[in-house]
Design a protein around this motif. Structure first.
Motif, PDB file in Angstrom:
ATOM      1  N   CYS A 189      32.118  40.601 -36.632  1.00 18.77           N
ATOM      2  CA  CYS A 189      30.985  39.697 -36.830  1.00 18.77           C
ATOM      3  C   CYS A 189      30.450  39.792 -38.250  1.00 18.77           C
ATOM      4  O   CYS A 189      29.272  40.107 -38.474  1.00 18.77           O
ATOM      5  CB  CYS A 189      29.880  40.003 -35.828  1.00 18.77           C
ATOM      6  N   THR A 190      31.257  39.535 -39.191  1.00 19.77           N
ATOM      7  CA  THR A 190      30.819  39.573 -40.581  1.00 19.77           C
ATOM      8  C   THR A 190      30.544  38.184 -41.105  1.00 19.77           C
ATOM      9  O   THR A 190      30.022  38.020 -42.200  1.00 19.77           O
ATOM     10  CB  THR A 190      31.922  40.204 -41.454  1.00 19.77           C
ATOM     11  N   GLY A 191      30.926  37.133 -40.325  1.00 20.67           N
ATOM     12  CA  GLY A 191      30.770  35.777 -40.788  1.00 20.67           C
ATOM     13  C   GLY A 191      31.879  35.324 -41.705  1.00 20.67           C
ATOM     14  O   GLY A 191      31.888  34.193 -42.173  1.00 20.67           O
ATOM     15  N   GLU A 192      32.850  36.172 -41.983  1.00 25.72           N
ATOM     16  CA  GLU A 192      33.937  35.833 -42.886  1.00 25.72           C
ATOM     17  C   GLU A 192      35.215  35.535 -42.106  1.00 25.72           C
ATOM     18  O   GLU A 192      35.527  36.206 -41.132  1.00 25.72           O
ATOM     19  CB  GLU A 192      34.205  36.984 -43.865  1.00 25.72           C
ATOM     20  N   LEU A 193      35.907  34.518 -42.533  1.00 26.63           N
ATOM     21  CA  LEU A 193      37.205  34.189 -41.944  1.00 26.63           C
ATOM     22  C   LEU A 193      38.292  35.028 -42.603  1.00 26.63           C
ATOM     23  O   LEU A 193      38.113  35.515 -43.718  1.00 26.63           O
ATOM     24  CB  LEU A 193      37.493  32.699 -42.138  1.00 26.63           C
ATOM     25  N   PRO A 194      39.437  35.211 -41.935  1.00 25.67           N
ATOM     26  CA  PRO A 194      40.539  35.938 -42.576  1.00 25.67           C
ATOM     27  C   PRO A 194      40.931  35.264 -43.888  1.00 25.67           C
ATOM     28  O   PRO A 194      40.944  34.042 -43.993  1.00 25.67           O
ATOM     29  CB  PRO A 194      41.670  35.835 -41.540  1.00 25.67           C
ATOM     30  N   PRO A 252      49.029  15.607 -46.652  1.00 26.56           N
ATOM     31  CA  PRO A 252      48.284  16.534 -45.804  1.00 26.56           C
ATOM     32  C   PRO A 252      48.362  17.977 -46.295  1.00 26.56           C
ATOM     33  O   PRO A 252      49.317  18.384 -46.968  1.00 26.56           O
ATOM     34  CB  PRO A 252      48.981  16.395 -44.454  1.00 26.56           C
ATOM     35  N   THR A 253      47.339  18.727 -45.937  1.00 21.03           N
ATOM     36  CA  THR A 253      47.347  20.174 -46.110  1.00 21.03           C
ATOM     37  C   THR A 253      47.637  20.814 -44.758  1.00 21.03           C
ATOM     38  O   THR A 253      47.036  20.446 -43.750  1.00 21.03           O
ATOM     39  CB  THR A 253      45.996  20.680 -46.635  1.00 21.03           C
ATOM     40  N   VAL A 254      48.572  21.748 -44.739  1.00 23.34           N
ATOM     41  CA  VAL A 254      48.943  22.436 -43.501  1.00 23.34           C
ATOM     42  C   VAL A 254      48.536  23.892 -43.609  1.00 23.34           C
ATOM     43  O   VAL A 254      48.941  24.593 -44.544  1.00 23.34           O
ATOM     44  CB  VAL A 254      50.463  22.340 -43.247  1.00 23.34           C
ATOM     45  N   ARG A 255      47.695  24.329 -42.676  1.00 24.56           N
ATOM     46  CA  ARG A 255      47.346  25.750 -42.586  1.00 24.56           C
ATOM     47  C   ARG A 255      48.321  26.399 -41.603  1.00 24.56           C
ATOM     48  O   ARG A 255      48.283  26.169 -40.393  1.00 24.56           O
ATOM     49  CB  ARG A 255      45.905  25.942 -42.134  1.00 24.56           C
ATOM     50  N   LEU A 256      49.208  27.220 -42.136  1.00 21.10           N
ATOM     51  CA  LEU A 256      50.320  27.774 -41.378  1.00 21.10           C
ATOM     52  C   LEU A 256      50.003  29.199 -40.944  1.00 21.10           C
ATOM     53  O   LEU A 256      49.574  30.018 -41.754  1.00 21.10           O
ATOM     54  CB  LEU A 256      51.569  27.760 -42.257  1.00 21.10           C
ATOM     55  N   THR A 257      50.201  29.487 -39.656  1.00 20.64           N
ATOM     56  CA  THR A 257      50.066  30.838 -39.122  1.00 20.64           C
ATOM     57  C   THR A 257      51.466  31.362 -38.806  1.00 20.64           C
ATOM     58  O   THR A 257      52.211  30.718 -38.056  1.00 20.64           O
ATOM     59  CB  THR A 257      49.206  30.855 -37.844  1.00 20.64           C
ATOM     60  N   TYR A 258      51.819  32.527 -39.369  1.00 22.76           N
ATOM     61  CA  TYR A 258      53.215  32.966 -39.286  1.00 22.76           C
ATOM     62  C   TYR A 258      53.316  34.473 -39.513  1.00 22.76           C
ATOM     63  O   TYR A 258      52.350  35.146 -39.882  1.00 22.76           O
ATOM     64  CB  TYR A 258      54.050  32.238 -40.340  1.00 22.76           C
ATOM     65  N   ARG A 261      50.542  39.072 -38.604  1.00 18.12           N
ATOM     66  CA  ARG A 261      50.257  37.638 -38.655  1.00 18.12           C
ATOM     67  C   ARG A 261      49.440  37.327 -39.903  1.00 18.12           C
ATOM     68  O   ARG A 261      48.537  38.072 -40.281  1.00 18.12           O
ATOM     69  CB  ARG A 261      49.485  37.230 -37.417  1.00 18.12           C
ATOM     70  N   GLN A 262      49.783  36.229 -40.572  1.00 14.67           N
ATOM     71  CA  GLN A 262      49.036  35.828 -41.752  1.00 14.67           C
ATOM     72  C   GLN A 262      48.970  34.304 -41.827  1.00 14.67           C
ATOM     73  O   GLN A 262      49.666  33.600 -41.100  1.00 14.67           O
ATOM     74  CB  GLN A 262      49.669  36.393 -43.019  1.00 14.67           C
ATOM     75  N   GLU A 263      48.097  33.815 -42.711  1.00 14.27           N
ATOM     76  CA  GLU A 263      47.886  32.379 -42.846  1.00 14.27           C
ATOM     77  C   GLU A 263      47.999  31.952 -44.300  1.00 14.27           C
ATOM     78  O   GLU A 263      47.602  32.692 -45.208  1.00 14.27           O
ATOM     79  CB  GLU A 263      46.509  31.971 -42.309  1.00 14.27           C
ATOM     80  N   SER A 264      48.535  30.747 -44.479  1.00 16.63           N
ATOM     81  CA  SER A 264      48.641  30.167 -45.819  1.00 16.63           C
ATOM     82  C   SER A 264      48.383  28.673 -45.731  1.00 16.63           C
ATOM     83  O   SER A 264      48.686  28.033 -44.715  1.00 16.63           O
ATOM     84  CB  SER A 264      50.039  30.386 -46.416  1.00 16.63           C
ATOM     85  N   ASP A 265      47.825  28.128 -46.790  1.00  8.93           N
ATOM     86  CA  ASP A 265      47.672  26.684 -46.919  1.00  8.93           C
ATOM     87  C   ASP A 265      48.776  26.154 -47.823  1.00  8.93           C
ATOM     88  O   ASP A 265      49.075  26.741 -48.867  1.00  8.93           O
ATOM     89  CB  ASP A 265      46.313  26.326 -47.532  1.00  8.93           C
ATOM     90  N   ALA A 266      49.380  25.039 -47.423  1.00  5.85           N
ATOM     91  CA  ALA A 266      50.428  24.423 -48.230  1.00  5.85           C
ATOM     92  C   ALA A 266      50.412  22.923 -47.986  1.00  5.85           C
ATOM     93  O   ALA A 266      49.993  22.456 -46.918  1.00  5.85           O
ATOM     94  CB  ALA A 266      51.793  24.995 -47.873  1.00  5.85           C
TER      95      ALA A 266
END
Length: 278
Positions: free
Chosen positions: A20-25, A108-114, A121-126
């Protein structure tokens, strides 16, 4: 209140989710050698299935677990699953395109979870650019169709055959009755297909306002070529463009003339009889 908040945070931590820090990964850069694009195959021009293609030219395997596709022309699209992409290969992740609004292009921008290999698990925008313009064209069809629906009611009548054999022409009556809701929309003509050409006298290149009185048209077509194999293998030969002109419609925007199953059958029967393929 503070104790209740602490309990919520504790429960969240127990579930292994974000504290509960209010921050997203934090997002990380996409691995070197991994790239995305958007496209639609020719076989799906009649439906709404499109895909994000992920190229993995890195030296490690990828496991795709989810993505969110974001664009200003469609609502966000969310995909979940499990797709393994070995090094040096690619994979297509299909989804149904929501109804698109008017606009220009598709970037489009794709937020990828992989996961990379056995990693976390990590996320990237592409960006998944519409490299070949196929999805942009599909979105322009949505725009053209919606725009024409706002301007006029379209009624497609029963096709008839005029003449015999190689001199025959198929006539299809189409009536567009203005709704009065827009005064900037015009009908720009019908398009040809891989199987049928617009015949002489057909409204193929026009600029007709849809403002007041009903517009009664007759689309007239003949076979583009007489080829039994082309007929047997056809997927898009009866997708006739309806060109729409308007203030917020892109250049050359069109949508497919709606045909019923009996109407489509008549087009095939006409092709066979005109070309002597019966």
């Amino acid at each position: 209140m503070m104790r209740a908040l602490a309990l919520v945070c504790s429960a969240t931590l127990l579930l292994g989710l974000t504290a509960c820090t209010g921050e997203l990964p934090k997002l990380v850069p996409l691995p070197d050698g991994v790239s995305l694009l958007s496209d639609q195959t020719r076989l799906h021009r009649k439906d709404r299935e499109i895909f994000v293609r992920i190229h993995n030219k890195s030296d490690k395997a990828l496991r795709i677990e989810a993505f969110t596709l974001m664009s200003d022309r469609i609502p966000d699209v969310k995909w979940t699953g499990s797709e393994d992409i070995p090094p040096g290969t690619e994979a297509d992740l299909e989804y149904d395109m929501p109804k698109a609004g008017c606009g220009t292009g598709f970037t489009p921008t794709v937020r990828l979870t992989y996961r990379v290999g056995d990693g976390e698990r990590q996320e990237s925008d592409a960006q998944a650019d519409d490299r070949y313009g196929n999805i942009s064209h599909a979105m322009d069809r949505d725009c053209a169709e919606t725009t024409l629906e706002e301007a006029a009611h379209v009624e497609v009548g029963d096709p008839t055959i005029v003449g015999k054999g190689g001199d025959s022409v198929l006539h299809l009556p189409v009536t567009m009755t203005p709704t009065g809701n827009r005064d900037d929309v015009r009908f720009g003509g019908f398009g040809s297909t891989v199987l049928f050409n617009q015949a002489e006298g057909s409204p193929a290149d026009v600029d007709i306002p849809l403002v007041k009185d009903p517009v009664r048209l007759v689309m007239q077509v003949t076979p583009a070529r007489c080829d039994g194999h082309a007929l047997a293998d056809d997927k898009v030969g009866r997708l006739f463009d309806v060109k729409v002109l308007g203030d917020d419609v892109g250049d050359n925007a069109s949508f497919y003339l709606p045909l019923t199953t009996p109407q489509r059958v008549t087009f095939f029967d006409f092709y066979r009889s005109h070309c002597g393929l019966d």
